[in-house]
Write a protein that holds these residues in place. Structure first.
Motif, PDB file in Angstrom:
ATOM      1  N   PHE A   1      52.732  -6.417   8.451  1.00 50.93           N
ATOM      2  CA  PHE A   1      53.560  -5.414   9.109  1.00 50.93           C
ATOM      3  C   PHE A   1      52.917  -4.971  10.424  1.00 50.93           C
ATOM      4  O   PHE A   1      53.602  -4.779  11.427  1.00 50.93           O
ATOM      5  CB  PHE A   1      53.784  -4.230   8.169  1.00 50.93           C
ATOM      6  CG  PHE A   1      54.960  -3.389   8.547  1.00 50.93           C
ATOM      7  CD1 PHE A   1      56.228  -3.932   8.653  1.00 50.93           C
ATOM      8  CD2 PHE A   1      54.805  -2.040   8.804  1.00 50.93           C
ATOM      9  CE1 PHE A   1      57.325  -3.157   9.004  1.00 50.93           C
ATOM     10  CE2 PHE A   1      55.888  -1.256   9.158  1.00 50.93           C
ATOM     11  CZ  PHE A   1      57.150  -1.820   9.261  1.00 50.93           C
ATOM     12  N   ARG A   2      51.596  -4.829  10.444  1.00 48.15           N
ATOM     13  CA  ARG A   2      50.876  -4.500  11.688  1.00 48.15           C
ATOM     14  C   ARG A   2      51.139  -5.563  12.745  1.00 48.15           C
ATOM     15  O   ARG A   2      51.332  -5.251  13.917  1.00 48.15           O
ATOM     16  CB  ARG A   2      49.385  -4.362  11.440  1.00 48.15           C
ATOM     17  CG  ARG A   2      48.962  -3.073  10.810  1.00 48.15           C
ATOM     18  CD  ARG A   2      47.454  -3.050  10.550  1.00 48.15           C
ATOM     19  NE  ARG A   2      46.658  -3.276  11.741  1.00 48.15           N
ATOM     20  CZ  ARG A   2      46.239  -2.322  12.566  1.00 48.15           C
ATOM     21  NH1 ARG A   2      46.537  -1.072  12.320  1.00 48.15           N
ATOM     22  NH2 ARG A   2      45.518  -2.623  13.626  1.00 48.15           N
ATOM     23  N   GLU A   3      51.128  -6.818  12.331  1.00 51.40           N
ATOM     24  CA  GLU A   3      51.394  -7.930  13.250  1.00 51.40           C
ATOM     25  C   GLU A   3      52.795  -7.819  13.844  1.00 51.40           C
ATOM     26  O   GLU A   3      52.983  -8.015  15.041  1.00 51.40           O
ATOM     27  CB  GLU A   3      51.238  -9.276  12.530  1.00 51.40           C
ATOM     28  CG  GLU A   3      49.834  -9.630  12.152  1.00 51.40           C
ATOM     29  CD  GLU A   3      49.016 -10.178  13.297  1.00 51.40           C
ATOM     30  OE1 GLU A   3      49.595 -10.726  14.256  1.00 51.40           O
ATOM     31  OE2 GLU A   3      47.784 -10.043  13.238  1.00 51.40           O
TER      32      GLU A   3
ATOM     33  N   ALA B   1      56.344  -6.394  18.450  1.00 45.90           N
ATOM     34  CA  ALA B   1      57.417  -5.570  19.018  1.00 45.90           C
ATOM     35  C   ALA B   1      56.900  -4.748  20.197  1.00 45.90           C
ATOM     36  O   ALA B   1      57.591  -4.615  21.206  1.00 45.90           O
ATOM     37  CB  ALA B   1      57.998  -4.659  17.945  1.00 45.90           C
ATOM     38  N   LEU B   2      55.695  -4.207  20.072  1.00 45.05           N
ATOM     39  CA  LEU B   2      55.112  -3.433  21.165  1.00 45.05           C
ATOM     40  C   LEU B   2      54.841  -4.309  22.385  1.00 45.05           C
ATOM     41  O   LEU B   2      55.028  -3.887  23.522  1.00 45.05           O
ATOM     42  CB  LEU B   2      53.821  -2.750  20.719  1.00 45.05           C
ATOM     43  CG  LEU B   2      54.002  -1.553  19.813  1.00 45.05           C
ATOM     44  CD1 LEU B   2      52.670  -1.146  19.193  1.00 45.05           C
ATOM     45  CD2 LEU B   2      54.606  -0.384  20.578  1.00 45.05           C
ATOM     46  N   GLU B   3      54.427  -5.521  22.139  1.00 44.73           N
ATOM     47  CA  GLU B   3      54.162  -6.457  23.236  1.00 44.73           C
ATOM     48  C   GLU B   3      55.431  -6.704  24.043  1.00 44.73           C
ATOM     49  O   GLU B   3      55.410  -6.741  25.265  1.00 44.73           O
ATOM     50  CB  GLU B   3      53.626  -7.765  22.666  1.00 44.73           C
ATOM     51  CG  GLU B   3      53.242  -8.782  23.703  1.00 44.73           C
ATOM     52  CD  GLU B   3      52.655 -10.033  23.082  1.00 44.73           C
ATOM     53  OE1 GLU B   3      51.751 -10.591  23.707  1.00 44.73           O
ATOM     54  OE2 GLU B   3      53.084 -10.448  21.990  1.00 44.73           O
TER      55      GLU B   3
ATOM     56  N   GLY C   1      52.507  -4.518  29.732  1.00 44.88           N
ATOM     57  CA  GLY C   1      51.082  -4.249  29.847  1.00 44.88           C
ATOM     58  C   GLY C   1      50.362  -4.040  28.533  1.00 44.88           C
ATOM     59  O   GLY C   1      49.145  -3.911  28.523  1.00 44.88           O
ATOM     60  N   ILE C   2      51.088  -3.984  27.427  1.00 44.04           N
ATOM     61  CA  ILE C   2      50.427  -3.850  26.130  1.00 44.04           C
ATOM     62  C   ILE C   2      50.546  -5.202  25.434  1.00 44.04           C
ATOM     63  O   ILE C   2      51.601  -5.563  24.944  1.00 44.04           O
ATOM     64  CB  ILE C   2      51.061  -2.767  25.240  1.00 44.04           C
ATOM     65  CG1 ILE C   2      51.020  -1.420  25.922  1.00 44.04           C
ATOM     66  CG2 ILE C   2      50.336  -2.690  23.898  1.00 44.04           C
ATOM     67  CD1 ILE C   2      51.697  -0.317  25.137  1.00 44.04           C
ATOM     68  N   GLY C   3      49.471  -5.929  25.413  1.00 42.16           N
ATOM     69  CA  GLY C   3      49.458  -7.212  24.724  1.00 42.16           C
ATOM     70  C   GLY C   3      49.345  -7.014  23.220  1.00 42.16           C
ATOM     71  O   GLY C   3      49.018  -5.922  22.746  1.00 42.16           O
ATOM     72  N   LYS C   4      49.601  -8.070  22.496  1.00 39.09           N
ATOM     73  CA  LYS C   4      49.572  -8.003  21.039  1.00 39.09           C
ATOM     74  C   LYS C   4      48.194  -7.585  20.536  1.00 39.09           C
ATOM     75  O   LYS C   4      48.080  -6.723  19.665  1.00 39.09           O
ATOM     76  CB  LYS C   4      49.970  -9.350  20.452  1.00 39.09           C
ATOM     77  CG  LYS C   4      49.984  -9.373  18.954  1.00 39.09           C
ATOM     78  CD  LYS C   4      50.346 -10.757  18.440  1.00 39.09           C
ATOM     79  CE  LYS C   4      50.027 -10.849  16.977  1.00 39.09           C
ATOM     80  NZ  LYS C   4      50.077 -12.203  16.485  1.00 39.09           N
ATOM     81  N   GLU C   5      47.146  -8.181  21.056  1.00 42.11           N
ATOM     82  CA  GLU C   5      45.789  -7.854  20.600  1.00 42.11           C
ATOM     83  C   GLU C   5      45.446  -6.402  20.904  1.00 42.11           C
ATOM     84  O   GLU C   5      44.838  -5.714  20.091  1.00 42.11           O
ATOM     85  CB  GLU C   5      44.763  -8.798  21.225  1.00 42.11           C
ATOM     86  CG  GLU C   5      44.911 -10.241  20.782  1.00 42.11           C
ATOM     87  CD  GLU C   5      44.831 -10.413  19.274  1.00 42.11           C
ATOM     88  OE1 GLU C   5      43.931  -9.828  18.653  1.00 42.11           O
ATOM     89  OE2 GLU C   5      45.678 -11.139  18.726  1.00 42.11           O
ATOM     90  N   ARG C   6      45.837  -5.936  22.060  1.00 44.01           N
ATOM     91  CA  ARG C   6      45.590  -4.529  22.437  1.00 44.01           C
ATOM     92  C   ARG C   6      46.351  -3.595  21.507  1.00 44.01           C
ATOM     93  O   ARG C   6      45.830  -2.586  21.059  1.00 44.01           O
ATOM     94  CB  ARG C   6      46.013  -4.307  23.884  1.00 44.01           C
ATOM     95  CG  ARG C   6      45.971  -2.881  24.325  1.00 44.01           C
ATOM     96  CD  ARG C   6      44.874  -2.660  25.292  1.00 44.01           C
ATOM     97  NE  ARG C   6      45.101  -1.365  25.925  1.00 44.01           N
ATOM     98  CZ  ARG C   6      44.223  -0.410  25.898  1.00 44.01           C
ATOM     99  NH1 ARG C   6      43.061  -0.601  25.370  1.00 44.01           N
ATOM    100  NH2 ARG C   6      44.487   0.746  26.458  1.00 44.01           N
ATOM    101  N   ALA C   7      47.586  -3.935  21.227  1.00 40.21           N
ATOM    102  CA  ALA C   7      48.396  -3.115  20.322  1.00 40.21           C
ATOM    103  C   ALA C   7      47.761  -3.053  18.938  1.00 40.21           C
ATOM    104  O   ALA C   7      47.709  -1.983  18.319  1.00 40.21           O
ATOM    105  CB  ALA C   7      49.816  -3.661  20.241  1.00 40.21           C
ATOM    106  N   LEU C   8      47.253  -4.183  18.457  1.00 39.10           N
ATOM    107  CA  LEU C   8      46.600  -4.202  17.145  1.00 39.10           C
ATOM    108  C   LEU C   8      45.375  -3.280  17.127  1.00 39.10           C
ATOM    109  O   LEU C   8      45.115  -2.609  16.135  1.00 39.10           O
ATOM    110  CB  LEU C   8      46.187  -5.623  16.762  1.00 39.10           C
ATOM    111  CG  LEU C   8      47.302  -6.519  16.251  1.00 39.10           C
ATOM    112  CD1 LEU C   8      46.822  -7.958  16.146  1.00 39.10           C
ATOM    113  CD2 LEU C   8      47.828  -6.017  14.920  1.00 39.10           C
ATOM    114  N   LYS C   9      44.641  -3.248  18.233  1.00 35.08           N
ATOM    115  CA  LYS C   9      43.459  -2.381  18.314  1.00 35.08           C
ATOM    116  C   LYS C   9      43.843  -0.903  18.360  1.00 35.08           C
ATOM    117  O   LYS C   9      43.130  -0.057  17.841  1.00 35.08           O
ATOM    118  CB  LYS C   9      42.622  -2.732  19.543  1.00 35.08           C
ATOM    119  CG  LYS C   9      41.894  -4.036  19.416  1.00 35.08           C
ATOM    120  CD  LYS C   9      41.104  -4.345  20.665  1.00 35.08           C
ATOM    121  CE  LYS C   9      40.470  -5.718  20.570  1.00 35.08           C
ATOM    122  NZ  LYS C   9      39.780  -6.081  21.812  1.00 35.08           N
ATOM    123  N   LEU C  10      44.968  -0.598  19.008  1.00 36.58           N
ATOM    124  CA  LEU C  10      45.374   0.795  19.187  1.00 36.58           C
ATOM    125  C   LEU C  10      46.122   1.381  17.988  1.00 36.58           C
ATOM    126  O   LEU C  10      46.092   2.588  17.785  1.00 36.58           O
ATOM    127  CB  LEU C  10      46.249   0.931  20.438  1.00 36.58           C
ATOM    128  CG  LEU C  10      45.544   0.734  21.765  1.00 36.58           C
ATOM    129  CD1 LEU C  10      46.572   0.730  22.896  1.00 36.58           C
ATOM    130  CD2 LEU C  10      44.513   1.816  22.007  1.00 36.58           C
TER     131      LEU C  10
END
Length: 65
Positions: A6-8, A13-15, A20-29
């Protein structure tokens, strides 16, 4: 669906939603709020806003739209 999957999906979706929000950045945040009534996940917009020179509520609106 397991929480990690679900986090993925949230990160994907955020990406797409926020420039400017990449998938990896979103996962960290992505965070899990301290109280269940606050929701399952949260995304603090303060760091993103500071990087972009915008207000956190503007970042939130970009993501929501």
């Amino acid at each position: 669906m397991p929480k990690q999957d679900f986090r993925e999906e949230i990160a994907k979706a955020l990406e797409k939603a926020a420039a400017g929000i990449g998938k990896e950045r979103a996962l960290k945040l992505l965070e899990i709020p301290p109280k269940k009534e606050m929701g399952d996940y949260s995304l603090p917009c303060f760091a993103i806003a500071a990087e972009k020179g915008k207000k956190p509520n503007e970042i939130a609106a970009e993501i929501a739209n």
